[in-house]
Design a protein around this motif. Structure first.
Motif, mmCIF file in Angstrom:
data_model
loop_
_atom_site.group_PDB
_atom_site.id
_atom_site.type_symbol
_atom_site.label_atom_id
_atom_site.label_comp_id
_atom_site.label_asym_id
_atom_site.label_seq_id
_atom_site.Cartn_x
_atom_site.Cartn_y
_atom_site.Cartn_z
ATOM 1 N N HIS A 85 68.823 11.096 4.846
ATOM 2 C CA HIS A 85 69.671 11.746 5.833
ATOM 3 C C HIS A 85 69.426 11.145 7.219
ATOM 4 O O HIS A 85 68.304 10.922 7.628
ATOM 5 C CB HIS A 85 69.477 13.270 5.835
ATOM 6 N N PHE A 86 70.527 10.854 7.882
ATOM 7 C CA PHE A 86 70.551 10.213 9.197
ATOM 8 C C PHE A 86 69.970 8.795 9.173
ATOM 9 O O PHE A 86 69.579 8.278 10.210
ATOM 10 C CB PHE A 86 69.840 11.068 10.252
ATOM 11 N N ALA B 122 67.075 21.643 5.275
ATOM 12 C CA ALA B 122 66.545 21.674 3.911
ATOM 13 C C ALA B 122 65.193 20.982 3.790
ATOM 14 O O ALA B 122 64.486 21.184 2.798
ATOM 15 C CB ALA B 122 67.543 21.029 2.951
ATOM 16 N N HIS B 123 64.819 20.152 4.771
ATOM 17 C CA HIS B 123 63.567 19.405 4.699
ATOM 18 C C HIS B 123 62.526 19.970 5.658
ATOM 19 O O HIS B 123 62.862 20.556 6.690
ATOM 20 C CB HIS B 123 63.804 17.929 5.029
ATOM 21 N N ASP B 124 61.254 19.752 5.295
ATOM 22 C CA ASP B 124 60.168 20.165 6.178
ATOM 23 C C ASP B 124 59.899 19.055 7.193
ATOM 24 O O ASP B 124 60.634 18.081 7.287
ATOM 25 C CB ASP B 124 58.909 20.491 5.363
ATOM 26 N N TRP B 125 58.799 19.202 7.930
ATOM 27 C CA TRP B 125 58.479 18.222 8.961
ATOM 28 C C TRP B 125 58.329 16.822 8.369
ATOM 29 O O TRP B 125 58.832 15.846 8.930
ATOM 30 C CB TRP B 125 57.183 18.619 9.670
ATOM 31 N N ALA B 126 57.630 16.736 7.243
ATOM 32 C CA ALA B 126 57.418 15.423 6.623
ATOM 33 C C ALA B 126 58.739 14.811 6.181
ATOM 34 O O ALA B 126 58.960 13.605 6.320
ATOM 35 C CB ALA B 126 56.465 15.552 5.434
ATOM 36 N N GLY B 127 59.631 15.635 5.658
ATOM 37 C CA GLY B 127 60.917 15.130 5.201
ATOM 38 C C GLY B 127 61.825 14.697 6.336
ATOM 39 O O GLY B 127 62.777 13.943 6.128
ATOM 40 N N ASN B 128 61.532 15.183 7.543
ATOM 41 C CA ASN B 128 62.314 14.816 8.725
ATOM 42 C C ASN B 128 61.584 13.803 9.605
ATOM 43 O O ASN B 128 61.865 13.695 10.806
ATOM 44 C CB ASN B 128 62.633 16.067 9.552
ATOM 45 N N GLU B 129 60.682 13.040 9.003
ATOM 46 C CA GLU B 129 59.892 12.091 9.791
ATOM 47 C C GLU B 129 60.772 11.087 10.532
ATOM 48 O O GLU B 129 60.452 10.664 11.647
ATOM 49 C CB GLU B 129 58.907 11.338 8.895
ATOM 50 N N VAL C 240 73.523 16.961 8.438
ATOM 51 C CA VAL C 240 72.994 17.976 9.356
ATOM 52 C C VAL C 240 72.323 19.099 8.567
ATOM 53 O O VAL C 240 71.247 19.582 8.937
ATOM 54 C CB VAL C 240 74.110 18.536 10.262
ATOM 55 N N ALA C 241 72.936 19.505 7.463
ATOM 56 C CA ALA C 241 72.341 20.563 6.640
ATOM 57 C C ALA C 241 71.032 20.109 6.005
ATOM 58 O O ALA C 241 70.150 20.934 5.719
ATOM 59 C CB ALA C 241 73.328 20.997 5.556
ATOM 60 N N GLU C 242 70.891 18.790 5.789
ATOM 61 C CA GLU C 242 69.670 18.263 5.187
ATOM 62 C C GLU C 242 68.467 18.420 6.121
ATOM 63 O O GLU C 242 67.329 18.484 5.666
ATOM 64 C CB GLU C 242 69.857 16.789 4.828
ATOM 65 N N ILE C 243 68.718 18.459 7.415
ATOM 66 C CA ILE C 243 67.611 18.668 8.355
ATOM 67 C C ILE C 243 66.943 20.005 8.071
ATOM 68 O O ILE C 243 65.713 20.120 8.022
ATOM 69 C CB ILE C 243 68.115 18.630 9.813
#
Length: 267
Positions: free
Chosen positions: A153-154, A210-217, A205-208
């Motif tokens: 995502h992104f 759905a993910h935790d901090w690590a998933g949004n690295e 945007v919805a994936e942000i």
């Protein structure tokens, strides 16, 4: 005896003429080299001045675009805004939460593309500030394009970043500008081809949430790089609010300084 004097005198005259010619040639060559060096120095100064003029011309809009994007990323990852408003009962609230998140990214990429179009015709040389400026832009772009970071995502490769930036460029009176948010929303509604470029980002945007901090690295690193760019463009912190905190501490990318979590940014 008179003949000898005449011969010696003639020889000295010839020798003097030769020496004078050599000195004249040497002096002319030295002057030419000096003029060439001065011209080269003036050319280098002109290139640096041209580059600085381009950067200065777009400093404010790029600074604002970078600030808006980092603020949105800070709030999206570190706050509760998206989780609440992406599921809001009001359709306008839901759309703003989604569409504006994509818009601030596209707006930033637009200003980067505008600047690159002006700078690509300039040889920036080894001017430290210009190289530092380009390095900051590269670090932001790399955060979004890297294949080494988790999630898709992104994730935008360089060509996609440039294409999205180009889509928002509007020209009036010979000056390039970025599309406004209302115009962006209207184009999303009216042009299927335009919307096609943003369809995945709108879903991302919805994936942000759905993910935790690590998933949004990826977004964390992008926000860090944006703060570094903002600090470079506004080192005295006079052009923007002094609200440019980085999110949580993460291992820095090459060329980035490590920082710690701080207060949330504005919406």
């Amino acid at each position: 005896m008179g003949d000898i004097v005449t011969v010696v005198s003639a020889a000295l005259s010839v020798l003097g003429a030769i020496v004078a010619g050599v000195m004249t040639t040497w002096s002319a060559r030295r002057n030419a080299m000096f003029e060439h060096r001065l011209a080269a120095e003036r050319h280098e100064a002109t290139k640096a001045e041209q580059a600085q003029e381009v950067i200065s011309r777009y400093r404010e809009p790029l600074l604002l675009a970078a600030f808006n994007l980092q603020s949105r990323l800070h709030n999206a990852v570190g706050g509760t805004y998206l989780a609440e408003y992406l599921n809001h009962e009001d359709e306008d609230e839901r759309r703003y939460a989604r569409d504006y998140t994509v818009y601030v990214l596209a707006d930033y990429l637009c200003w980067v593309e505008i600047i690159r179009r002006d700078l690509r015709f300039l040889d920036l040389g080894d001017e430290d500030s210009n190289r530092t400026f380009n390095r900051h832009l590269t670090l932001v772009g790399t955060a979004f394009s890297s294949l080494k970071l988790p999630g898709t995502h992104f994730r935008l490769f360089k060509g996609q970043q440039r294409a999205i930036g180009e889509l928002l460029i509007e020209t009036a009176g010979g000056r390039a500008d970025s599309m406004t948010y209302p115009a962006f929303c209207a184009r999303l509604d009216q042009s299927l081809e335009f919307r096609r470029w943003f369809r995945r980002l709108l879903d991302d945007v919805a994936e942000i949430v759905a993910h935790d901090w690590a998933g949004n690295e990826r977004l964390l690193r992008a926000q860090h790089a944006l703060i570094d760019l903002i600090d470079f463009l506004d080192p005295a912190r006079t052009r923007l609010p002094d609200d440019r905190a980085k999110l949580i501490a993460i291992a820095p990318l090459p060329g980035q300084a490590q920082s710690s979590q701080a207060a949330p940014a504005v919406l």
